[in-house]
Every structure is written in structure tokens, then in C-alpha cells.
Design a protein around this motif. Structure first.
Motif, PDB file in Angstrom:
ATOM      1  N   UNK A  89      40.170  33.119  50.510  1.00 50.10           N
ATOM      2  CA  UNK A  89      40.822  34.406  50.665  1.00 50.10           C
ATOM      3  C   UNK A  89      39.598  35.134  49.954  1.00 50.10           C
ATOM      4  N   UNK A  90      38.586  34.921  50.010  1.00 46.24           N
ATOM      5  CA  UNK A  90      37.371  35.746  49.284  1.00 46.24           C
ATOM      6  C   UNK A  90      37.233  37.265  50.148  1.00 46.24           C
ATOM      7  N   UNK A  91      37.645  37.374  51.074  1.00 43.87           N
ATOM      8  CA  UNK A  91      37.319  38.521  51.906  1.00 43.87           C
ATOM      9  C   UNK A  91      38.450  39.440  51.872  1.00 43.87           C
ATOM     10  N   UNK A  92      39.670  39.036  51.372  1.00 44.35           N
ATOM     11  CA  UNK A  92      40.755  39.589  51.199  1.00 44.35           C
ATOM     12  C   UNK A  92      41.092  39.687  49.804  1.00 44.35           C
ATOM     13  N   UNK A  93      40.898  40.835  49.336  1.00 40.48           N
ATOM     14  CA  UNK A  93      40.942  41.076  47.635  1.00 40.48           C
ATOM     15  C   UNK A  93      42.402  40.964  47.420  1.00 40.48           C
ATOM     16  N   UNK A  94      43.030  41.515  48.129  1.00 42.73           N
ATOM     17  CA  UNK A  94      44.577  41.705  47.915  1.00 42.73           C
ATOM     18  C   UNK A  94      45.209  40.563  48.097  1.00 42.73           C
ATOM     19  N   UNK A  95      44.923  39.862  48.826  1.00 37.43           N
ATOM     20  CA  UNK A  95      45.579  38.336  49.153  1.00 37.43           C
ATOM     21  C   UNK A  95      44.929  37.464  47.848  1.00 37.43           C
ATOM     22  N   UNK A  96      43.818  37.489  47.649  1.00 36.45           N
ATOM     23  CA  UNK A  96      43.142  36.743  46.474  1.00 36.45           C
ATOM     24  C   UNK A  96      43.915  36.845  45.137  1.00 36.45           C
ATOM     25  N   UNK A 146      34.508  34.721  34.613  1.00 34.61           N
ATOM     26  CA  UNK A 146      34.274  35.366  35.711  1.00 34.61           C
ATOM     27  C   UNK A 146      34.794  34.745  37.116  1.00 34.61           C
ATOM     28  N   UNK A 147      35.282  33.537  36.541  1.00 38.17           N
ATOM     29  CA  UNK A 147      36.181  33.156  37.724  1.00 38.17           C
ATOM     30  C   UNK A 147      37.705  33.095  37.923  1.00 38.17           C
ATOM     31  N   UNK A 148      38.223  34.087  37.238  1.00 40.71           N
ATOM     32  CA  UNK A 148      39.324  34.736  37.452  1.00 40.71           C
ATOM     33  C   UNK A 148      39.524  36.109  37.688  1.00 40.71           C
ATOM     34  N   UNK A 149      40.400  36.820  38.228  1.00 42.64           N
ATOM     35  CA  UNK A 149      40.633  38.314  38.379  1.00 42.64           C
ATOM     36  C   UNK A 149      40.448  38.970  36.962  1.00 42.64           C
ATOM     37  N   UNK A 150      39.786  39.849  37.077  1.00 43.38           N
ATOM     38  CA  UNK A 150      39.405  40.652  35.943  1.00 43.38           C
ATOM     39  C   UNK A 150      38.567  39.998  34.665  1.00 43.38           C
ATOM     40  N   UNK A 151      37.980  38.755  35.201  1.00 39.94           N
ATOM     41  CA  UNK A 151      37.218  38.050  33.965  1.00 39.94           C
ATOM     42  C   UNK A 151      35.838  38.790  33.672  1.00 39.94           C
ATOM     43  N   UNK A 152      35.102  39.341  34.583  1.00 37.45           N
ATOM     44  CA  UNK A 152      34.019  40.091  34.532  1.00 37.45           C
ATOM     45  C   UNK A 152      34.115  41.027  33.356  1.00 37.45           C
ATOM     46  N   UNK A 153      35.252  41.954  33.673  1.00 39.77           N
ATOM     47  CA  UNK A 153      35.753  43.008  32.555  1.00 39.77           C
ATOM     48  C   UNK A 153      35.904  42.407  31.074  1.00 39.77           C
ATOM     49  N   UNK A 154      36.693  41.261  31.103  1.00 40.01           N
ATOM     50  CA  UNK A 154      36.843  40.661  29.875  1.00 40.01           C
ATOM     51  C   UNK A 154      35.691  40.141  29.217  1.00 40.01           C
ATOM     52  N   UNK A 155      34.589  39.858  30.114  1.00 38.25           N
ATOM     53  CA  UNK A 155      33.413  39.154  29.272  1.00 38.25           C
ATOM     54  C   UNK A 155      32.639  40.442  28.742  1.00 38.25           C
TER      55      UNK A 155
END
Length: 214
Positions: free
Chosen positions: A68-75, A166-175
Motif C-alpha cells: 500500500x506504499x502509494x496509498x498513504x491513507x490505506x497504509x 523510520x519503518x512505522x508511521x510517524x517514526x521519522x518524526x520520533x527520531x
């Protein structure tokens, strides 16, 4: 606005005065902070267990990203569903940090309030490296540079220890969150900066030890 903090601030004021008897004020702040972290240690252990559970889900998370990489809402929806089904949460690791906010606010008030309990706040005269602990931002140099450098080192170490975020939603922000403490030194009194440096260093060491023991 923060009148509800008056009682805990007065209690912390007297506690630090007791500690300041055999210790310097700066060291008393460190001891106070370590006491807070000891109280929160059971929550940190729970957060570490949750982090291990999330790590075990990484193959499934990667599969969802590929599908689902191209569908962010579905992902995002599928990620949330996966976490709910597994009983894990991305933000469980933030709980110890969030519960520290009242203690941080107390420390901030201790070194920004002229009077406590109807008496002059004697802590405002405390210094470290010739810098008043109540000085804000660059007015607190050279101490502010020492604290900021320490926080930057701890933030760098913390980020290196969390490559999977970084592999989970919001992970980059948490880093990026650990580096926010460096910016905080520009707006908080140096006493609060000492609290931040102590608690973030504790967090980094605590996580490393809990992961090693898993």
C-alpha cells in the motif's frame, strides 16, 4: 495560570533545599531528577517490552509498505489495524516522557518564580560555572553551551539506537524529537536544562540496558 502547581513547587523547593545542605544546588537538581526517573522505571520497562513487540512486527510492516506504499491513507489504516491486533502501540514508548512533563514544569517554575510560599526564592541566586541557574538561553552562557552540547551528544546516541523507528508511521518524526531538547535550552532556565540533560542521559542508558537484557 499555573496556580495548580503551587503546592508541588513548594514541596520541591523544600526538597531541593534539604538536598542542597550536603550538595550544590545543581547536584541537588540531578538527584531530584534521578529520583523521578526511578519512580518511572517500571513504565520504561513496559515501554521496552512494547518496543520489542513492535520490532517483531517489522516484516509485516514492510509487507504492508510494499502493498500500500502509494496509498498513504490505506497504509496508515492497515498499520493501525496491525498494531491493534497485536496489542502494541507506536507511542507507548512516549509515556515515560509525557509523565515527566509535570516534573519539568515544577523545575521550570522553581527557577522562574520570584517568591515561593510567600518568601523570596533563594534558589534564584544559585550558580554553576558562574552562571545563574535561573538564566534563560544565551544569557546563561557559558553553561548553556555545555548543556546544549551534552544534549546533542545524548540525542545523537539515542537516534543511533533507534534505527527501526523510520519503518512505522510517524517514526521519522520520533527520531527527530531527541534533538528538540537542544533547542529547548534556548528558552528554559539553566536549571531546567540540567533536568533535561540528566533525564535524557538516563533514558539513553536505560534503553540500552533494557535492550541488552532482552
Amino acid at each position: 495560570m499555573f496556580g495548580f502547581l503551587d503546592v508541588p513547587v513548594e514541596g520541591a523547593y523544600h526538597l531541593i533545599h534539604v538536598l542542597t545542605g550536603p550538595l550544590s544546588t545543581a547536584l541537588a537538581i540531578v538527584v531530584f531528577t534521578l529520583g523521578v526517573r526511578l519512580l518511572l522505571h517500571p513504565l520504561a520497562r513496559s515501554a521496552a517490552r512494547g518496543e520489542r513487540a513492535r520490532t517483531a512486527l517489522l516484516p509485516e510492516i514492510q509487507a504492508l509498505r510494499e502493498k500500500h506504499g502509494r496509498d498513504r491513507e490505506r497504509l496508515a489504516a492497515e498499520m493501525t489495524k496491525l498494531q491493534q491486533e497485536s496489542g502494541t502501540s507506536l507511542f507507548v514508548g512516549c509515556l515515560p516522557m509525557l509523565l515527566q512533563l509535570p516534573f519539568f514544569m515544577v523545575m521550570y517554575r522553581l527557577f522562574t518564580t520570584a517568591t515561593i510560599g510567600g518568601e523570596p526564592n533563594s534558589l534564584l541566586g544559585a550558580t554553576l560555572l558562574g552562571t545563574p541557574l535561573g538564566a534563560h538561553g544565551l544569557a546563561g552562557r557559558p553553561l548553556v553551551f555545555v548543556i546544549a552540547a551534552g544534549l546533542a551528544v545524548v540525542a545523537w546516541f539515542s537516534v543511533r539506537r533507534q534505527p527501526a523507528a523510520a519503518d512505522v508511521p510517524g517514526g521519522k518524526l520520533l527520531r527527530l524529537l531527541p534533538y528538540g531538547t537542544v533547542l529547548a535550552t534556548l528558552v528554559v532556565p539553566q536549571a531546567a536544562g540540567i533536568y533535561l540533560l540528566t533525564t535524557t542521559a538516563w533514558s539513553a542508558a536505560e534503553r540500552a540496558l533494557l535492550r541488552r537484557g532482552s
